[in-house]
Design an enzyme around this catalytic site. Structure first.
Site, mmCIF file in Angstrom:
data_model
loop_
_atom_site.group_PDB
_atom_site.id
_atom_site.type_symbol
_atom_site.label_atom_id
_atom_site.label_comp_id
_atom_site.label_asym_id
_atom_site.label_seq_id
_atom_site.Cartn_x
_atom_site.Cartn_y
_atom_site.Cartn_z
ATOM 1 C CG HIS A 44 -11.472 -8.642 -0.550
ATOM 2 N ND1 HIS A 44 -10.673 -8.035 0.394
ATOM 3 C CD2 HIS A 44 -10.655 -9.403 -1.304
ATOM 4 C CE1 HIS A 44 -9.429 -8.416 0.207
ATOM 5 N NE2 HIS A 44 -9.380 -9.247 -0.809
ATOM 6 C CE1 TYR A 47 -10.165 -2.630 -4.355
ATOM 7 C CE2 TYR A 47 -10.478 -4.630 -5.626
ATOM 8 C CZ TYR A 47 -9.722 -3.871 -4.763
ATOM 9 O OH TYR A 47 -8.538 -4.357 -4.288
ATOM 10 C CD GLU A 88 -4.055 -8.445 -1.275
ATOM 11 O OE1 GLU A 88 -4.531 -8.116 -2.367
ATOM 12 O OE2 GLU A 88 -3.578 -9.559 -1.042
ATOM 13 C CB SER A 89 -5.789 -4.871 4.255
ATOM 14 O OG SER A 89 -6.893 -5.416 3.560
ATOM 15 C CG HIS A 90 -4.625 -11.148 5.652
ATOM 16 N ND1 HIS A 90 -4.121 -12.365 6.013
ATOM 17 C CD2 HIS A 90 -5.633 -11.424 4.783
ATOM 18 C CE1 HIS A 90 -4.776 -13.324 5.388
ATOM 19 N NE2 HIS A 90 -5.692 -12.775 4.629
ATOM 20 C CG ASN A 91 -6.908 -4.648 8.073
ATOM 21 O OD1 ASN A 91 -5.691 -4.751 8.008
ATOM 22 N ND2 ASN A 91 -7.579 -3.683 7.476
ATOM 23 C CG ASP A 112 -1.328 -10.344 -5.127
ATOM 24 O OD1 ASP A 112 -1.913 -11.095 -5.927
ATOM 25 O OD2 ASP A 112 -1.903 -9.776 -4.185
ATOM 26 C CG ASP A 263 -2.301 -14.549 -6.328
ATOM 27 O OD1 ASP A 263 -2.406 -13.745 -7.270
ATOM 28 O OD2 ASP A 263 -2.744 -14.327 -5.195
ATOM 29 C CD GLU A 307 -10.782 -16.400 1.159
ATOM 30 O OE1 GLU A 307 -10.168 -15.976 2.153
ATOM 31 O OE2 GLU A 307 -11.541 -15.699 0.465
ATOM 32 C CB SER A 528 -9.232 -3.038 3.998
ATOM 33 O OG SER A 528 -9.796 -3.595 5.155
HETATM 34 N N1 LIG Z 1 -6.515 1.778 -3.609
HETATM 35 C C1 LIG Z 1 -6.196 1.336 -4.813
HETATM 36 N N2 LIG Z 1 -5.500 2.088 -5.633
HETATM 37 C C2 LIG Z 1 -5.132 1.638 -6.827
HETATM 38 N N3 LIG Z 1 -5.402 0.440 -7.265
HETATM 39 C C3 LIG Z 1 -6.108 -0.360 -6.510
HETATM 40 C C4 LIG Z 1 -6.530 0.045 -5.245
HETATM 41 N N4 LIG Z 1 -7.177 -0.956 -4.684
HETATM 42 C C5 LIG Z 1 -7.147 -1.941 -5.572
HETATM 43 N N5 LIG Z 1 -6.496 -1.590 -6.686
HETATM 44 C C6 LIG Z 1 -6.210 -2.426 -7.814
HETATM 45 O O1 LIG Z 1 -7.311 -3.230 -8.117
HETATM 46 C C7 LIG Z 1 -6.906 -4.515 -8.532
HETATM 47 C C8 LIG Z 1 -7.591 -5.583 -7.757
HETATM 48 O O2 LIG Z 1 -7.130 -5.569 -6.450
HETATM 49 P P1 LIG Z 1 -7.171 -6.830 -5.503
HETATM 50 O O3 LIG Z 1 -8.457 -7.466 -5.610
HETATM 51 O O4 LIG Z 1 -6.756 -6.382 -4.159
HETATM 52 O O5 LIG Z 1 -6.041 -7.723 -6.146
HETATM 53 P P2 LIG Z 1 -5.872 -9.280 -5.916
HETATM 54 O O6 LIG Z 1 -6.959 -9.900 -6.655
HETATM 55 O O7 LIG Z 1 -4.532 -9.523 -6.494
HETATM 56 O O8 LIG Z 1 -5.962 -9.502 -4.450
HETATM 57 C C9 LIG Z 1 -5.411 -4.572 -8.353
HETATM 58 O O9 LIG Z 1 -4.780 -4.407 -9.571
HETATM 59 C C10 LIG Z 1 -5.098 -3.399 -7.481
HETATM 60 O O10 LIG Z 1 -3.826 -2.928 -7.742
HETATM 61 MG MG LIG Z 2 -3.648 -11.291 -6.607
#
Ligand SMILES: Nc1ncnc2c1ncn2[C@@H]1O[C@H](COP(=O)(O)OP(=O)(O)O)[C@@H](O)[C@H]1O
Ligand SMILES: [Mg+2]
Lengths: 726, 225, 79, 79
Positions: A44, A47, A88-91, A112, A263, A307, A528
């Site tokens: 998560h 990536y 964003e997902s919250h599945n 966010d 956040d 969290e 996700s």
């Molecule tokens: N499928 C995607 N396409 C483009 N950008 C992505 C994708 N998934 C994640 N990102 C980018 O990666 C970064 C980290 O995402 P995330 O961890 O979900 O953010 P946060 O920490 O705010 O929850 C974010 O800037 C998000 O926009």
């Molecule tokens: Mg964030």
């Protein structure tokens, strides 16, 4: 506590990753440090499976101010206005506790967006449930919908659009994706990158409790005899506190007090502090005894991994502490300086003066694992069914079957539970191709929509990926908006399975192709993975959220027929593609073959031409043709309007099913007044657009010459009963 | 005319009503709930939203705030008071209006455009409407199911204290046109001196044809007279 | 010193929530169910030592905030 | 045969409602108030004669509908 292999595995880390941790630390981690690695190195946050593929997406454009890499994407809509948005997902949480899961999903995505300085102006959602017959579906639907509404309504941001689908692929794993859209001034955008040494790190918002501590849950058996007591608790949302937090942050953002702000989302205090410091190439020191706690005897481990919702971390300019504190006090929120930035490039955690953990930040961020997972291509499968052998069914019966099905019923039952009007700028509510939100006090407006097609993506991920971007673009065009950029939420199964990884890789190639061709960059998103259970993965379900601009909102465009005796034009070529269609799925229970192909040149040409025609104010209503084909689109234009249509039978296509139910892409329907017809046709011809005049609008009836004639009130009723009977 | 909009933590229609008031040329001020004094006002609006998250009972906690005592004092002196949605709930909690707003009959939040009928057009709030005029107006609430005891209901009817009733687009007032289960389809009521109006529908949302319609404007124009 | 408070709707007040719950339970196949009424429940922890004083305070809380005396009744119990 | 059911949030689960109520009561001048947690309360009337059976049914109702077992606990009492 001794870190055994078992403890490592329970933190979701493999042994190779663990040995890397030891290399980075040059020693064994303690439990707190292990927990932090586990939070930062999980899929998560890191990536690790997707990063290589995400890199290829087009993320730049004339109007992009901030692409992926921040809390949300930022685009320029002219003057001094910017739009900030993300999905964003919250599945998984929503499957366990649908109300709270969905509610906290909305709360998270809102943070966010306002963390970057935007006042949120619209919420959207994409929700996917299992088959309606599945025993859990009904309560999940109820819970998710009231959770989304409960949060958005209370905080006072209109929920204006979304999509709701049922498919047995989600029986054990529903999808709840929430999107937030905000408005900010271009010169007042806030980022998460820390700057400067010895700056105050401030904790604001709710207190920290034992909510959703993943690692803790997994390792709890080893904690002590009372582990039952320490079971992780579900995150409970408090939209009231979020509203206060939002107002307080926006108030503080008016001057120059904030250096950076972030956040606390997934992995809470850990990920927010690590992200801010590592982006700024600094270190950060946190005094955990200062963290406001909701429960007694919380351990550093729990504080770092909690969290709990509705919390933020802020790095303040020197001397602004008192001013900032007063604002948060006014809003009855906690405000505590819990640490400072350092030049050590380390995350340093102290508790009662003693160092409890210390980790080099690059180990948590830039050096986190990245995998090049194996993936396999999906072949295009020729359909196996024999069209001639299908059971005969009347067109009328097929239409009614589709319009009364769970997936194609009117969604009023859902959207009536959302406040769509608060803020008084909603020019187009749910039910249209896109929602339209006016920029407060201005003439311009944005259009927003979310789209997915799991069936298409399953059948052929590359084509499916291409298709959803185009469908989303079409939806924005249909309300007269120029599409600007998208966010995406990529819901997939287990990435360790090469077939699933292949679905992911190919969907992304498809998305990339469309985005590049349409000049429709990706500015934010979320991945996700691991959706599914026991090797039963969900169908690949990327969701696209698009934002478009209406320069001058004079009258909102929608899809309902407005007058009688208007000409109805079908833009784009009809080939009769029935494979993977709603017709086959809902009427004949066949899900087979290839998704419809997309010709990107036609897509762009058709879309830009339709937009030109709308801008010249030459049409009464516009609708894109999507699921269910031409006939369903025309029925949608009639239901809820006072006018129906009389359709001529097509001259060239002999098979009526293919003509009416085929899901060929890049098509639109325009309702044109007789006295505008010539001008519209001229534009179409000038731009080399293929089109057909398919009939005339009329009072009261939906009619196909010599085939069917139905009262539109009856159609409306049919289309509105599913949810109420469920 | 001078107006004040009271802002509680969790109010979220405060900006909307302020925009509407200013559009109609009111001189408006926002008043934070912790303040102990009201600016000079001819009209005080308690706006919609979720004051204190609707926790405990909607309106209950706002009904105990410092500023509410000032609102009560002003009301006693005859100042015009308008409570919309959550504002209506707050006014019932303070006792300025009688009765109570219970959960909607279907136990769900309801947001949609409904029709309401003007029952009494002879008040400071409604004189620009025609009697029995039908408006289309947006509702958005969890607890809009108006209930009161039979005694008070009689008074409401006898003294012409019912402001609006839910109806269908032809003006029929019946169960089918009742969105939330309110007693006798009541959508808004006056106090006995008719200087206080509480209503569940949102007139401030009906001020602009680009967004909805302008059926709410006459309420504000009535007040200006 | 701990108290519990239950707040229930008065008899003549419509209870939409209770009604829906009743229907739902019956639909779930619960037979012999005659009636169900829903209310609120509070657990209140007081630092007082004098029971009488504490109880009076709780009573006060109910009247002032926890119950809406127009439609609700309440009961206080020491536990 | 009558039962009461109280449904309360599990320990450690955030109770936003209780927090606001606590603050308000303190602002209203209630001192010595240590904590307050809010829950739901049901009065259930059953036609059954067999107490054991009835109680089992009520238990069932709680699990199936009245309580959300993920975040709540419940208690059944015969009165
Ligand atoms: N499928 C995607 N396409 C483009 N950008 C992505 C994708 N998934 C994640 N990102 C980018 O990666 C970064 C980290 O995402 P995330 O961890 O979900 O953010 P946060 O920490 O705010 O929850 C974010 O800037 C998000 O926009
Ligand atoms: Mg964030």
């Amino acid at each position: 506590m001794k870190i055994t292999n078992q403890v490592v595995e329970k933190h979701g880390l493999n042994l190779e990753e663990y040995s890397n941790i030891k290399k980075f630390l040059k020693r064994e981690p303690n439990l707190l440090e292990l927990g932090i690695f586990s939070a930062m190195w999980n899929e998560h946050c890191s990536y690790k499976s997707s990063r290589r593929h995400l890199k290829n997406l087009p993320t730049k454009g004339k109007q992009v101010i901030q692409g992926p890499g921040e809390n949300a994407g930022v685009i320029d809509i002219g003057d001094d206005d910017a739009i900030i948005f993300k999905i964003e997902s919250h599945n998984h949480p929503s499957y366990i506790e649908p109300y709270q899961g969905a509610a906290t999903g909305v709360g998270g995505i809102l943070r966010d967006v306002f963390t970057m300085g935007a006042r949120p102006i619209a919420l959207l959602n994409s929700i996917h449930f299992g088959s309606p017959e599945h025993f859990k579906t009904k309560s999940l639907l109820n819970g998710v919908v009231s959770g989304i509404g409960g949060y958005g309504n209370c905080i006072g941001i209109p929920t204006v659009a979304g999509e709701t689908k049922f498919n047995k692929t989600y029986n054990e794993n529903i999808l709840v994706n929430a999107m937030a859209v905000g408005h900010a001034k271009k010169d007042k955008i806030f980022y998460s990158k820390a700057k400067g040494v010895n700056k105050s790190v401030v904790y604001v918002g709710s207190k920290t409790g034992r909510d959703g501590i993943h690692g803790a849950s997994m390792a709890s058996a080893e904690f002590d005899e009372n582990s039952e007591e320490k079971k992780p608790t579900v995150q409970v949302g408090d939209p009231f506190t979020e509203k206060l937090l939002m107002e307080a942050c926006l108030e503080l953002m008016k001057d120059n007090s904030i250096i950076s702000i972030q956040d606390m989302g997934a992995a809470g205090l850990t990920s927010s502090s690590v992200e801010m410091a590592s982006k700024g190439d600094l270190g950060i020191e946190i005094h955990l005894d200062k963290v406001p706690c909701r429960e007694e005897n919380m351990t550093p481990y729990e504080m770092m991994l909690s969290e709990s919702q509705e919390r933020m971390l802020i790095i303040l300019e020197d001397g602004k502490e008192k001013h900032a504190k007063e604002i948060f006090k006014k809003w009855d929120l906690d405000f505590v300086i819990i640490g400072k930035t350092t030049d050590t490039n380390k995350l340093t955690l102290k508790y009662n003066g003693k160092i409890e953990g210390e980790i080099p930040l690059d180990a948590l961020a830039s050096k986190a694992p990245v995998y090049d997972r194996k993936w396999v291509k999906k072949k295009l499968i020729k359909s196996k069914f024999d069209f001639k052998k299908l059971k005969k069914i009347k067109i009328e019966d097929a239409l009614i079957k589709i319009l009364s099905s769970a997936n194609h019923s009117n969604k009023n039952w859902i959207t009536n539970q959302y406040d769509q009007m608060v803020m008084c700028d909603t020019a187009q509510k749910s039910g249209a191709d896109s929602a339209v939100i006016r920029i407060h006090d201005k003439e311009k407006a944005i259009a927003v929509a979310v789209d997915s097609s799991a069936n298409y993506c399953k059948a052929h991920p590359l084509t499916g990926g291409k298709q959803i971007v185009c469908e989303n673009w079409r939806n924005l065009i249909s309300v007269g908006a120029k599409p600007i950029a998208i966010t995406n939420c990529l819901n997939f199964g287990n990435p360790e399975d090469p077939k699933i990884m292949g679905e992911f890789a190919e969907c992304l190639i498809g998305i990339k192709e469309s985005c590049e061709f349409l000049n429709y960059p990706v500015v934010s998103g979320n991945v996700s993975f691991y959706n599914g259970t026991n090797k039963k993965n969900i169908s690949p379900t990327p969701v696209i959220g698009g934002v478009g601009l209406i320069q001058k909102l004079e009258k909102p465009m929608d899809h309902l027929f407005k007058k009688k005796n208007s000409d109805v034009l079908l833009i784009g070529k009809t080939f009769g593609h029935l494979e993977q269609s709603v017709f086959l799925e809902e009427v004949h229970y066949i899900l087979d073959g290839r998704p419809p192909e997309i010709n990107l040149v036609n897509e762009r040409n058709n879309g830009e031409t339709v937009l030109e025609i709308i801008k010249k104010d030459l049409v009464n209503s516009v609708h894109d043709v999507s699921n269910g084909g031409l006939i369903v689109a025309l029925a949608e234009m009639s239901m809820g309007s006072d006018f129906g249509i009389k359709i001529k039978k097509p001259k060239n296509l002999t098979n009526l099913y293919k003509y009416f139910f085929g899901e060929d892409q890049s098509r639109y329907i325009l309702e044109v007044d007789k006295n505008n017809l010539e001008r519209v046709e001229k534009i179409l011809k000038n731009n080399n657009i293929f089109y057909d005049n398919i009939g005339l609008t009329q009072n009261d009836y939906f009619e196909i010459e010599d085939e069917l004639k139905i009262d539109i009130k009856k159609l409306y009723k049919i289309n509105n009963q599913w949810y109420n009977n469920y | 005319m001078n107006s004040s909009v009271i802002v509680f933590p969790g109010s979220n229609c405060d900006r909307d009503i302020a925009v509407a008031l200013e559009k109609m040329q009111f001189k408006n001020q926002m008043v934070w709930h912790k303040e102990s004094k009201l600016p000079k006002s001819d009209l005080i609006v308690v706006p919609g939203g979720f004051s204190y998250g609707d926790y405990l009972r909607s309106g209950a906690i706002a009904g105990k705030s410092l500023i509410i005592n000032e609102v009560i004092k002003a009301a006693d002196k005859g100042c015009l008071i308008l409570g919309i949605c959550n504002g209506f709930q707050i006014l019932t909690e303070t006792g300025l209006l009688k009765g109570v707003l219970l959960r909607n009959k279907n136990l769900r939040f309801i947001n949609k455009d409904v029709n309401i009928k003007i029952i009494n057009n002879e008040t400071k709030f409604s004189n620009k409407y025609k009697k029995n005029q039908i408006l289309k107006i947006n509702i958005a609430h969890n607890e809009g199911n108006y209930f009161t005891n039979s005694n008070h209901l009689k008074i409401l009817n006898n003294e012409n204290l019912i402001a609006f009733k839910y109806c269908d687009k032809n003006g029929n007032i019946n169960e089918d046109s009742n969105p939330n289960g309110s007693l006798e389809n009541i959508a808004g009521i006056f106090n006995s001196k008719k200087n206080i109006l509480g209503m569940m529908p949102h007139p401030e949302r009906m001020m602009d044809n680009l967004i909805s319609n302008t059926d709410g404007a006459n309420l504000f124009l009535s007040l200006l007279k | 010193m701990k108290f519990t408070v239950t707040v229930t709707l008065k008899k003549d007040v419509l209870d939409p929530q209770g009604k829906v719950v009743l229907n739902t339970l019956q639909n779930l196949g619960m037979d012999n169910l005659k009636s169900i009424r829903q209310g609120k429940y509070f657990e209140i922890d007081m630092n007082d030592i004098d029971e009488e004083k504490a109880k009076k305070k709780v009573d006060d809380m109910c009247k002032k905030l926890l119950a809406n005396m127009i439609i609700e009744d309440y009961k206080v119990n020491k536990i």
